[in-house]
Design a protein around this motif. Sequence first.
Motif, short mmCIF file in Angstrom:
data_model
loop_
_atom_site.label_atom_id
_atom_site.label_comp_id
_atom_site.label_asym_id
_atom_site.label_seq_id
_atom_site.Cartn_x
_atom_site.Cartn_y
_atom_site.Cartn_z
N LEU A 1 -4.58 7.95 9.22
CA LEU A 1 -5.70 7.01 9.33
C LEU A 1 -5.21 5.57 9.19
O LEU A 1 -5.67 4.68 9.90
N LYS A 2 -4.25 5.35 8.29
CA LYS A 2 -3.72 4.00 8.10
C LYS A 2 -2.97 3.53 9.34
O LYS A 2 -3.08 2.37 9.74
N ARG A 3 -2.19 4.42 9.97
CA ARG A 3 -1.45 4.06 11.19
C ARG A 3 -2.40 3.62 12.30
O ARG A 3 -2.09 2.75 13.10
N LEU A 4 -3.59 4.24 12.35
CA LEU A 4 -4.57 3.90 13.38
C LEU A 4 -5.45 2.73 12.98
O LEU A 4 -6.35 2.34 13.72
N ASP A 5 -5.22 2.17 11.79
CA ASP A 5 -6.01 1.07 11.25
C ASP A 5 -7.49 1.45 11.14
O ASP A 5 -8.38 0.67 11.44
N ILE A 6 -7.73 2.67 10.70
CA ILE A 6 -9.09 3.12 10.42
C ILE A 6 -9.36 2.81 8.95
O ILE A 6 -8.74 3.39 8.05
N THR A 7 -10.25 1.84 8.72
CA THR A 7 -10.49 1.37 7.35
C THR A 7 -11.76 1.93 6.73
O THR A 7 -11.91 1.90 5.52
#
Length: 139
Positions: free
Chosen positions: A120-126
Motif C-alpha cells: 500500500l505504501k509503494r502505491l501511495d495509498i494513504t
Amino acid sequence: MAADVRSDNQPYDDINITPMLDLAYVLLVTFIILTTASVQGVKVQSPRTQAAASLAKPQLRAITLTADGTLYLDAYPVANAQELGARLASYKAANPALPVVLKADARAPYQKVSEVLEALKRLDITEVGLVTQRAPAAG
C-alpha cells in the motif's frame, strides 16, 4: 345473429405480453436483491480494540488476510502481495484517493500484514483503515 357469434370466436391476432413483462421485471429485481444480499466476503476473527471505528466510503477496497495467511481482495483470492499491488494499482489509476480497509485475522502472520502495508505504501495509498472488534470494557 350467427355473424355476431362467429366474430367472438375468432382467434386473436396479437398477444398482450405486458403482464408477462411485469412478472419478468419483478423476478429480475428479486434475483438481483437476493444475489447481492448473499455476498458477504471472507469470515475472519478481527482483533479487539477499545476504539473500533469502521471506515465506510464509496469505492472502498477490502483486503482480507486469514489466519493461515491467505490474501483476498474484495473476497477474491490473491496469490501474494505483488499481485495485490498490481490489482490495487489499476484501482488507484481510476481513483487516486482510493480508500482501502485491511481486515486481518488476529492470528494472521504479522509478516503478511507488513507485506500488505508495504504494498500500500509503494502505491501511495494513504487512506487505510484497520478493521477491529470492540473489546469488552474493563471494569
